[in-house]
Design an enzyme around this catalytic site. Structure first.
Site, PDB file in Angstrom:
ATOM      1  N   HIS A 181      -0.023 -17.545  -1.837  1.00  0.00           N
ATOM      2  CA  HIS A 181       0.564 -18.350  -0.760  1.00  0.00           C
ATOM      3  C   HIS A 181       0.329 -17.741   0.614  1.00  0.00           C
ATOM      4  CE1 HIS A 181       4.391 -15.922  -1.260  1.00  0.00           C
ATOM      5  NE2 HIS A 181       4.511 -16.169   0.029  1.00  0.00           N
ATOM      6  N   ASP A 192       0.703 -15.304  -8.334  1.00  0.00           N
ATOM      7  CA  ASP A 192       0.622 -15.560  -6.885  1.00  0.00           C
ATOM      8  C   ASP A 192      -0.212 -14.493  -6.160  1.00  0.00           C
ATOM      9  OD1 ASP A 192       1.083 -16.348  -4.281  1.00  0.00           O
ATOM     10  OD2 ASP A 192       3.241 -16.613  -4.530  1.00  0.00           O
ATOM     11  N   SER A 230       6.003 -10.739   1.342  1.00  0.00           N
ATOM     12  CA  SER A 230       5.082 -11.353   0.400  1.00  0.00           C
ATOM     13  C   SER A 230       3.750 -10.653   0.502  1.00  0.00           C
ATOM     14  CB  SER A 230       4.917 -12.829   0.707  1.00  0.00           C
ATOM     15  OG  SER A 230       5.929 -13.532   0.066  1.00  0.00           O
TER      16      SER A 230
HETATM   17  N1  ARG Z   1       9.615 -18.423  -1.773  1.00  0.00           N
HETATM   18  C1  ARG Z   1       8.447 -17.648  -1.426  1.00  0.00           C
HETATM   19  C2  ARG Z   1       8.501 -17.231   0.054  1.00  0.00           C
HETATM   20  O1  ARG Z   1       9.476 -17.422   0.688  1.00  0.00           O
HETATM   21  C3  ARG Z   1       7.202 -18.361  -1.774  1.00  0.00           C
HETATM   22  C4  ARG Z   1       6.902 -19.574  -0.963  1.00  0.00           C
HETATM   23  C5  ARG Z   1       5.618 -20.262  -1.284  1.00  0.00           C
HETATM   24  N2  ARG Z   1       5.704 -21.171  -2.418  1.00  0.00           N
HETATM   25  C6  ARG Z   1       6.215 -22.442  -2.393  1.00  0.00           C
HETATM   26  N3  ARG Z   1       6.264 -23.128  -3.494  1.00  0.00           N
HETATM   27  N4  ARG Z   1       6.657 -23.025  -1.307  1.00  0.00           N
HETATM   28  O2  ARG Z   1       7.607 -17.229   0.823  1.00  0.00           O
HETATM   29  N1  ASP Z   2       8.277 -15.434  -0.356  1.00  0.00           N
HETATM   30  C1  ASP Z   2       8.604 -14.583   0.777  1.00  0.00           C
HETATM   31  C2  ASP Z   2       7.402 -14.318   1.684  1.00  0.00           C
HETATM   32  O1  ASP Z   2       6.517 -15.133   1.778  1.00  0.00           O
HETATM   33  C3  ASP Z   2       9.216 -13.310   0.322  1.00  0.00           C
HETATM   34  C4  ASP Z   2      10.704 -13.428   0.260  1.00  0.00           C
HETATM   35  O2  ASP Z   2      11.287 -14.136   1.090  1.00  0.00           O
HETATM   36  O3  ASP Z   2      11.278 -12.745  -0.599  1.00  0.00           O
HETATM   37  O4  ASP Z   2       7.353 -13.374   2.422  1.00  0.00           O
END
Ligand code: ARG
Ligand code: ASP
Length: 720
Positions: free
Chosen positions: A84, A218, A652
């Protein structure tokens, strides 16, 4: 045996005393953390992690594109980050005929690696405490403005030792009570090497996002290129793979419950030291407002995405980004409640108050803080709510306004800078819009518009509404919103044809044409209202709160000398550490810390856009040939694991590192129950989620057929 039991007891008692909280500055590890880290099983020294004299772990960590973290995993500049995080780069190389997002991409040699203009990685060469220099001549009698200008002047006057191609930045810590200098090196020739198909890299998509058990691979891979002398250079065919000062060895032995882990990266923003009225405001006003508005637009998008596959593809990215914050805030409010964050803040504040009451001096300096917070937060509540409504409705919700905002900006460019500047910008906007409208459907935006305007006019205090439509009666308001939506879309600015026609005009003609558009007039009315009746009070309150928070932070550190404080995240390089471990999200439920490929197959839904599985992965699973990547104990293929490392957005892509400095995983998310860790960390339910590095290598090698990349890496077996 006795010894074993003793060390077990020791490990257990240590693991109970470990608070888990904190994102620590690498240069202070020696003083603050080394002893604890070693007691938890770490076999490195602070100097192994951060050193200015020799290669250390920090030389393998990069700020990836300014929004994520990456790490170097080979002597030839190979960088690992999340799928991502590399998403935009992969997407930019995708076409309908050659959809890299969908199919994945593996460069089979260096010649096939793909350049990414605009993408960069930043190394931290050195960190220094410059608090004394930056705060020289600053005193408590200054207004916050005077203080800021004195600070800026001192920062500008700093003499920083560095070579030409390096940069530096100075950042405030502890709300402006301390300042640190970072000398950096930025490389901007960063090429895409590989990415799995979305069905692996984004497996589970939004349904599984922020959740455990998780089965997402990921990750994506890049390579840094440098000029022949290894210094930063713009893209050139003559550039060579970058030779790092350190690259992370990769452990094939995995981790098990109780193993020490550390995560090294660039967390974006936390607010761990807020006073109770701030936390209460987040729970009662801020999060609910955002969640409600986003629920409405998500519902509309979901309806259309489920009805049509082409629409689903177009809106997947937008849906994911709106849903990411939405889901996080729901978890946040719930976690704050579940762990009684407010009660704990109140306890701390009671203790704070009683300690300062014991000293006249403290009382005179800090006695007003908590009551002032109370007052300022209360004053700000209506304004912060209004700001969120404006932002979520007009900036993030209804896409039409994004288009209109850009057009209005273009007119300002013409008015301020003339025809040539206008023409240049118009050309850039045209190519932006050509892309933008590829993934846009008027019918969805119209419906979002109607739903969000209705919500906006029904829920926001009358005095904050732009003049144009104030209707008390729900039926009349509905009618008026329908009519308004019709008017907003009638000029067809929300179509590529409409925008092309406008951008084909010269600056003068363009200005005249957009002045006639209803959507422009309405948008300007919205902006005027925000500027005249909301922003002034909001800005004044926020500035007051910021100033109080600086003093409160200082006071906390003075009043609780027995506590060790860590500075809130601010997108600078931090170390956080904990154990590989599961958790109990609620009564009678226990989560194991490791997920396996079996779980991917259990979630498999043929044809589903979130849970489809690639035939080749199924085949590999059925053959059970995981090679050297299989778990040495179970023989299964591990996919993700959990840890009690305190991470945040921006972490991330951060490496998860074992007790000896080897890479064991790749951080990418947190568990839903614990997303309040940005405000109130609680080790009982806060966990970070990592991809097991063995899954990364398995996918790369056995699935992607890019095993030649593994040859570049240093694989180790610390456990056998
Ligand atoms: N929750 C993770 C972060 O905050 C991954 C986000 C990307 N994935 C998604 N399905 N939106 O960045
Ligand atoms: N998914 C988040 C990021 O993209 C990481 C988190 O918020 O724990 O940095």
């Amino acid at each position: 045996m006795k010894k074993l039991i003793l060390s077990l007891i020791l490990a257990l008692s240590l693991s109970f005393s470990f608070a888990g909280e904190g994102m620590w500055l690498p240069l202070l590890l020696k003083a603050l953390n080394e002893a604890e880290m070693q007691s938890m099983g770490m076999r490195m020294t602070a100097e192994d992690i951060y050193s200015v004299n020799q290669g250390s772990l920090k030389d393998a960590i990069v700020h990836f594109g300014g929004f994520c973290t990456g790490e170097i995993i080979s002597r030839s500049g190979l960088v690992l980050t999340n799928h991502h995080c590399g998403y935009g780069a992969v997407q930019s190389h995708s076409t309908i005929e050659n959809n890299l997002l969908k199919n994945g991409f593996w460069a089979m040699n260096k010649g096939e690696e793909l350049p990414n203009p605009g993408l960069f990685v930043k190394f931290i060469v050195r960190i220094e405490d410059v608090t004394e220099e930056v705060l020289a001549g600053v005193n408590e009698d200054m207004t916050s403005r005077e203080r800021q200008s004195a600070v800026d002047k001192n920062i500008n006057g700093l003499e920083v030792e560095k070579v030409d191609y390096q940069d530096y930045m100075v950042r405030p810590f502890f709300n402006g009570n301390q300042y640190f200098l970072f000398v950096t090196e930025t490389y901007s020739d960063v090429r895409l090497v590989g990415a799995p198909p979305e069905s692996i890299g984004k497996f589970g998509a939004d349904t599984d996002n922020w959740e455990w058990p998780r089965h997402t691979g990921d990750f994506s891979l890049f390579r840094i290129y440098a000029s022949p002398d290894n210094t930063p250079a713009e893209y050139s065919a003559d550039n060579v793979p970058y030779t790092p000062k350190h690259s992370l060895p990769i452990s094939l032995d995995g981790v098990e419950t109780g193993d020490f882990t550390l995560v090294f990266g660039f967390p974006g923003r936390t607010n761990q030291y807020l006073p109770s009225p701030a936390v209460k405001q987040i729970m009662d006003v801020v999060d609910p407002a955002r969640i409600n508005i986003r629920s409405k637009s998500l519902k509309v998008m979901d309806k259309y995405m489920r009805a049509d596959e082409a629409t689903r593809l177009k809106y997947a990215g937008r849906f994911a980004s709106v849903a990411n914050g939405w889901k996080k805030w729901i978890g946040e409010t719930q976690g704050l409640e579940q762990t009684d964050a407010l009660g704990k803040k109140n306890e701390l504040e009671t203790e704070f108050t009683s300690r300062i009451l014991a000293s006249d001096e403290l009382q005179s300096m800090y006695g007003n803080l908590l009551p002032s917070f109370e007052e300022l937060y209360a004053n700000n509540t209506p304004y912060i709510k209004a700001r969120i409504y404006y932002d979520e409705t007009f900036n993030r919700g209804i896409q039409l306004f994004r288009i209109v905002r850009n057009l209005d900006r273009l007119k300002s460019t013409y008015v301020n800078n003339g025809e040539e500047a206008y023409a240049n910008l118009a050309e850039r906007y045209l190519s932006f819009f050509e892309d933008y409208f590829e993934d846009y459907e008027t019918i969805i935006d119209r419906e979002v518009c109607e739903v969000l305007l209705n919500h906006f006019y029904s829920n926001l205090d009358k005095k904050f509404l732009p003049e144009s439509i104030i209707k008390e009666d729900a039926f009349m308001r509905d009618l008026r919103v329908k009519e308004l939506t019709h008017q907003l879309f009638q000029d067809e600015v929300a179509t590529i044809e409409g925008v092309r026609a406008l951008l084909a005009l010269d600056g003068k003609g363009f200005g005249e044409a957009i002045d006639k558009l209803y959507a422009i007039a309405f948008y300007r009315g919205v902006q005027d209202k925000l500027k005249s009746d909301i922003s002034p009070s909001y800005d004044a309150n926020t500035e007051g709160i910021r100033e109080l928070q600086r003093i409160y932070m200082k006071a906390l550190m003075e009043v609780f000398p027995e506590r060790t404080f860590w500075p809130d995240a601010n997108s600078t390089l931090r170390v956080t550490y904990g154990y590989a471990e599961g958790y109990e999200p609620r009564d009678a439920v226990t989560y194991q810390p490791v997920s396996f490929l079996d779980g991917v197959m259990q979630k498999y839904k043929p044809g589903d856009y979130e849970f489809d599985v690639h035939p080749k992965l199924i085949e590999l699973y059925e053959q059970g040939d995981f090679g050297q990547y299989a778990d040495r104990v179970t023989g299964k293929m591990p996919v993700c694991f959990l840890g009690s490392n305190h991470t945040s957005g921006g972490n991330s892509g951060s490496p998860a590192i074992d007790a000896d400095g080897n890479l064991v995983g790749l951080n990418f998310d947190r568990v839903w129950e614990g997303t309040m860790s940005d405000i109130h960390y609680d080790r009982s339910i806060c966990r970070n989620i990592m991809v097991d590095i063995r899954y990364v290598l398995f996918v790369l090698d056995k699935f992607g057929g890019a095993g030649y990349l593994v040859e570049e890496m240093e694989l180790v077996h610390p456990k056998s």
